[in-house]
Design an enzyme around this catalytic site. Sequence first.
Site, mmCIF file in Angstrom:
data_model
loop_
_atom_site.group_PDB
_atom_site.id
_atom_site.type_symbol
_atom_site.label_atom_id
_atom_site.label_comp_id
_atom_site.label_asym_id
_atom_site.label_seq_id
_atom_site.Cartn_x
_atom_site.Cartn_y
_atom_site.Cartn_z
ATOM 1 N N GLY A 75 -1.067 -2.177 15.001
ATOM 2 C CA GLY A 75 -0.646 -1.992 13.518
ATOM 3 C C GLY A 75 0.138 -0.970 13.246
ATOM 4 N N GLY A 130 1.292 -0.187 9.683
ATOM 5 C CA GLY A 130 1.210 0.018 8.142
ATOM 6 C C GLY A 130 0.603 0.515 7.444
ATOM 7 N N GLY A 131 0.071 0.718 5.918
ATOM 8 C CA GLY A 131 -0.707 1.155 5.214
ATOM 9 C C GLY A 131 -2.344 1.197 5.506
ATOM 10 C CG MET A 132 -5.657 -1.764 6.587
ATOM 11 S SD MET A 132 -7.215 -1.238 5.596
ATOM 12 C CE MET A 132 -8.858 -1.751 6.132
ATOM 13 C CE LYS A 158 -4.204 -2.204 1.956
ATOM 14 N NZ LYS A 158 -5.040 -1.851 1.889
ATOM 15 C CG ASP A 167 -8.299 0.183 2.671
ATOM 16 O OD1 ASP A 167 -8.903 -0.954 2.283
ATOM 17 O OD2 ASP A 167 -6.425 -0.043 2.362
#
Length: 272
Positions: free
Chosen positions: A128, A130-132, A69, A105
């Site tokens: 988390g 990251g991208g999400m 992502k 998202d």
Amino acid sequence: MPILNKDMTLCISLSARPSNNGTRFHNYLYDQLGLNWIYKAFAPTDLAQAIAGVRGLGIRGCAVSMPYKEDVIALVDAMDPSAKAIDSVNTIVNDGGRLTAYNTDYTAIEQLLERNAVPSGSSVLLQGAGGMAKATAAALRDAGFRNVTIVARNEASGRSLADLYGFEWRAELGDATADMIINVTPMGMAGGAEADSLSFPLAAVDAAKVVFDVVALPPETPLIKAGRAAGKQVITGAEVATIQALEQFVLYTGIRPTDQQVRDAEAFVRAQ
């Protein structure tokens, strides 16, 4: 689905561990709407070459999943505000060789928080970075959530994400609890090394009011199963996947299916 032909429009997805969810969702709607389109999932061995293929082969749309992502940002021509605001991409649209990146998202998380009437005063543990996780953190911030802690072992990315949205950071969960717990890591994802792992300890599940897992495969992750068993309000990755896929479908085709068509496509995905 029409027989393969030279005029067929192709859309794809790129993921380290592809599932059939998006493939079934998009292809079902293509069939229902009589579109001469087809959708195929791929696990790229070279991301730059894959994106070059999107451009060079005239592939209309490309969904982007973990862990690509952020890496695709350098490979596109333009960033829609939905992706630029959070430096994370889950959708690429090809207009005559010009690749524009989007993020649906964020839209999915935003809608699910509203649909489930999660109070913005709730405390949140978001695991988390990251991208999400960026999309989720942005949606939480924009929905008015302030008491949010980012849990990430990587201090650089964890602190960076927390500082970006005015949240707290911690390296480990420890005995931390919150009103809502959200997993935005691959823990519990089918096919991975941690497919059977519970992303939050049972004590955190028991203390929570809302249990949210963005992992879409399987639909019932270990965390979602634990949340249901504890009688908690749950929000699943399958719900996230449906909303973000719908918005991708609209970006690719310019057509918004009816609510019934979306429900039917969702049922078709679940039946696999």
